[in-house]
Design a protein around this motif. Sequence first.
Motif, PDB file in Angstrom:
ATOM      1  N   ALA A  14     -67.370  45.137  20.447  1.00 50.09           N
ATOM      2  CA  ALA A  14     -68.547  44.321  20.226  1.00 50.09           C
ATOM      3  C   ALA A  14     -69.278  44.379  22.283  1.00 50.09           C
ATOM      4  O   ALA A  14     -70.378  43.879  21.849  1.00 50.09           O
ATOM      5  CB  ALA A  14     -68.332  42.961  19.866  1.00 50.09           C
ATOM      6  N   GLY A  15     -67.977  43.850  22.663  1.00 50.49           N
ATOM      7  CA  GLY A  15     -68.684  44.578  23.988  1.00 50.49           C
ATOM      8  C   GLY A  15     -68.612  46.081  24.695  1.00 50.49           C
ATOM      9  O   GLY A  15     -69.502  45.889  25.417  1.00 50.49           O
ATOM     10  N   ILE A  71     -66.807  46.305  32.225  1.00 51.04           N
ATOM     11  CA  ILE A  71     -66.130  45.477  31.616  1.00 51.04           C
ATOM     12  C   ILE A  71     -65.155  45.542  31.320  1.00 51.04           C
ATOM     13  O   ILE A  71     -63.720  46.448  32.190  1.00 51.04           O
ATOM     14  CB  ILE A  71     -66.725  47.020  30.303  1.00 51.04           C
ATOM     15  CG1 ILE A  71     -68.067  47.322  29.649  1.00 51.04           C
ATOM     16  CG2 ILE A  71     -65.798  46.145  28.408  1.00 51.04           C
ATOM     17  CD1 ILE A  71     -67.935  48.937  29.213  1.00 51.04           C
ATOM     18  N   ILE A  72     -63.874  43.693  31.065  1.00 47.83           N
ATOM     19  CA  ILE A  72     -63.313  43.864  31.528  1.00 47.83           C
ATOM     20  C   ILE A  72     -62.432  43.517  30.130  1.00 47.83           C
ATOM     21  O   ILE A  72     -62.700  43.069  29.539  1.00 47.83           O
ATOM     22  CB  ILE A  72     -63.274  42.584  32.681  1.00 47.83           C
ATOM     23  CG1 ILE A  72     -63.879  42.944  33.682  1.00 47.83           C
ATOM     24  CG2 ILE A  72     -61.545  42.343  32.700  1.00 47.83           C
ATOM     25  CD1 ILE A  72     -63.824  41.131  34.942  1.00 47.83           C
ATOM     26  N   ASP A  73     -61.340  44.660  30.149  1.00 51.84           N
ATOM     27  CA  ASP A  73     -60.826  44.658  28.970  1.00 51.84           C
ATOM     28  C   ASP A  73     -59.166  44.606  29.112  1.00 51.84           C
ATOM     29  O   ASP A  73     -58.440  45.203  29.060  1.00 51.84           O
ATOM     30  CB  ASP A  73     -60.767  45.657  28.078  1.00 51.84           C
ATOM     31  CG  ASP A  73     -60.575  45.506  26.364  1.00 51.84           C
ATOM     32  OD1 ASP A  73     -61.761  44.417  26.340  1.00 51.84           O
ATOM     33  OD2 ASP A  73     -59.486  46.312  26.218  1.00 51.84           O
ATOM     34  N   SER A  74     -57.938  43.816  28.202  1.00 53.04           N
ATOM     35  CA  SER A  74     -57.073  43.917  28.524  1.00 53.04           C
ATOM     36  C   SER A  74     -56.074  44.893  27.474  1.00 53.04           C
ATOM     37  O   SER A  74     -54.977  45.437  27.852  1.00 53.04           O
ATOM     38  CB  SER A  74     -56.250  42.160  27.787  1.00 53.04           C
ATOM     39  OG  SER A  74     -56.476  41.815  26.871  1.00 53.04           O
ATOM     40  N   GLY A  75     -57.228  45.495  26.660  1.00 58.35           N
ATOM     41  CA  GLY A  75     -55.983  46.149  25.631  1.00 58.35           C
ATOM     42  C   GLY A  75     -55.262  45.757  24.434  1.00 58.35           C
ATOM     43  O   GLY A  75     -55.091  47.023  23.686  1.00 58.35           O
ATOM     44  N   PHE A  76     -55.674  44.521  24.634  1.00 61.01           N
ATOM     45  CA  PHE A  76     -54.875  44.093  22.920  1.00 61.01           C
ATOM     46  C   PHE A  76     -55.887  43.335  22.301  1.00 61.01           C
ATOM     47  O   PHE A  76     -56.504  42.381  21.947  1.00 61.01           O
ATOM     48  CB  PHE A  76     -53.578  42.754  23.420  1.00 61.01           C
ATOM     49  CG  PHE A  76     -52.145  42.963  24.390  1.00 61.01           C
ATOM     50  CD1 PHE A  76     -51.346  43.928  23.353  1.00 61.01           C
ATOM     51  CD2 PHE A  76     -53.248  43.238  25.787  1.00 61.01           C
ATOM     52  CE1 PHE A  76     -50.661  45.076  24.518  1.00 61.01           C
ATOM     53  CE2 PHE A  76     -51.767  43.599  26.615  1.00 61.01           C
ATOM     54  CZ  PHE A  76     -50.794  44.240  26.173  1.00 61.01           C
ATOM     55  N   PRO A  77     -56.946  45.094  21.458  1.00 57.59           N
ATOM     56  CA  PRO A  77     -57.519  43.826  20.527  1.00 57.59           C
ATOM     57  C   PRO A  77     -57.098  43.137  19.214  1.00 57.59           C
ATOM     58  O   PRO A  77     -56.138  43.312  19.135  1.00 57.59           O
ATOM     59  CB  PRO A  77     -58.526  45.325  19.949  1.00 57.59           C
ATOM     60  CG  PRO A  77     -57.370  46.420  19.711  1.00 57.59           C
ATOM     61  CD  PRO A  77     -56.443  45.784  20.898  1.00 57.59           C
ATOM     62  N   ALA A 136     -67.492  38.831  24.872  1.00 53.97           N
ATOM     63  CA  ALA A 136     -67.670  39.930  23.897  1.00 53.97           C
ATOM     64  C   ALA A 136     -66.178  39.398  23.513  1.00 53.97           C
ATOM     65  O   ALA A 136     -65.411  40.949  22.560  1.00 53.97           O
ATOM     66  CB  ALA A 136     -67.694  40.725  23.618  1.00 53.97           C
ATOM     67  N   THR A 137     -65.398  38.809  23.700  1.00 51.25           N
ATOM     68  CA  THR A 137     -63.636  38.725  23.432  1.00 51.25           C
ATOM     69  C   THR A 137     -63.408  38.565  21.116  1.00 51.25           C
ATOM     70  O   THR A 137     -62.147  38.582  21.893  1.00 51.25           O
ATOM     71  CB  THR A 137     -62.980  37.089  23.916  1.00 51.25           C
ATOM     72  OG1 THR A 137     -63.796  36.386  23.531  1.00 51.25           O
ATOM     73  CG2 THR A 137     -63.452  37.517  25.437  1.00 51.25           C
ATOM     74  N   GLY A 138     -64.605  38.404  21.258  1.00 52.58           N
ATOM     75  CA  GLY A 138     -63.819  38.499  19.835  1.00 52.58           C
ATOM     76  C   GLY A 138     -63.132  37.537  18.579  1.00 52.58           C
ATOM     77  O   GLY A 138     -63.280  36.631  19.258  1.00 52.58           O
ATOM     78  N   VAL A 139     -62.077  37.351  18.111  1.00 51.24           N
ATOM     79  CA  VAL A 139     -60.949  36.167  17.838  1.00 51.24           C
ATOM     80  C   VAL A 139     -60.147  36.390  18.019  1.00 51.24           C
ATOM     81  O   VAL A 139     -59.642  37.436  18.226  1.00 51.24           O
ATOM     82  CB  VAL A 139     -61.732  36.189  15.845  1.00 51.24           C
ATOM     83  CG1 VAL A 139     -63.136  35.961  15.837  1.00 51.24           C
ATOM     84  CG2 VAL A 139     -60.853  37.481  15.622  1.00 51.24           C
ATOM     85  N   LYS A 140     -59.544  35.505  18.208  1.00 45.28           N
ATOM     86  CA  LYS A 140     -57.637  35.516  17.694  1.00 45.28           C
ATOM     87  C   LYS A 140     -57.295  34.694  16.409  1.00 45.28           C
ATOM     88  O   LYS A 140     -58.124  33.948  16.182  1.00 45.28           O
ATOM     89  CB  LYS A 140     -57.320  34.487  18.652  1.00 45.28           C
ATOM     90  CG  LYS A 140     -55.640  34.438  19.138  1.00 45.28           C
ATOM     91  CD  LYS A 140     -55.808  33.897  20.529  1.00 45.28           C
ATOM     92  CE  LYS A 140     -54.252  33.980  20.657  1.00 45.28           C
ATOM     93  NZ  LYS A 140     -52.781  32.985  22.017  1.00 45.28           N
TER      94      LYS A 140
END
Length: 243
Positions: A52-53, A69-75, A146-150
């Motif tokens: 999404a991001g 884009i800031i992303d932690s790398g844990f989809p 655009a953090t998606g779901v957990k």
Amino acid sequence: MNNKISRRTIIKQGGLALVALAIPYSLTAFTKFNSMTDNKIFDVIIIGGSYAGLSAAMALGRSMKNVLIIDSGFPCNQQTPHSHNFITHDGEKPNVITQKAKEQVLNYNTVKFHNGFAIGGKKTQKGFAVTTDKNELFKAKKLVFATGVKDIMPNIKGFSECWGISVIHCPYCHGYEFRNQKTGILANGERAFHIASLVNNLTDNLTVLASEKKAFSEEQLAKLKKNNIQIIEKDVQEIQHEN
């Protein structure tokens, strides 16, 4: 002195004026981008760098917006071995799809990618400020989440280790790979009945693991029995993954 100006002269001077206006604008935009990057100020900050991001970043990059884009790398799909039912990517590993998308998005030079975990944000006079777990500060006019779901795992020993591998959350994504195998449905009532109707064509060996007793109507029980689907009304205590 002749005060008359010919049409050709007006067009010529007008053209020069347009060039004069265009050049400073172009140089200013280029300088502004470097300044924005150096000072960590962007048009848009996108929190989350998976599908999404990255999709949002591509659309914004093609509109010449300065994007971070800031992303932690844990989809969410990090444990999923393969992606299925995704046209042109059937059977591909999710991280391979993400990496290809990232490479395409970063071809747009106004889009930047930062490996980090956003932990805070606040509204400012000119937009928003975002902080990361490393005390980094980034600013932007707009934010896109655009953090998606957990996935919230049930309190069952071994469940999270099996999630996305042998514990399947989507019959369309992974059901085909487990066709003709003994399968348990961990659900109750209407939800369990609905899932059974979705996967009944994939295997003849189905069992509903219902933690709630008497969760089905008489009509549902009759249909389950007709399709040889058993019901075990006991709590699942542990899941052991083998092979």
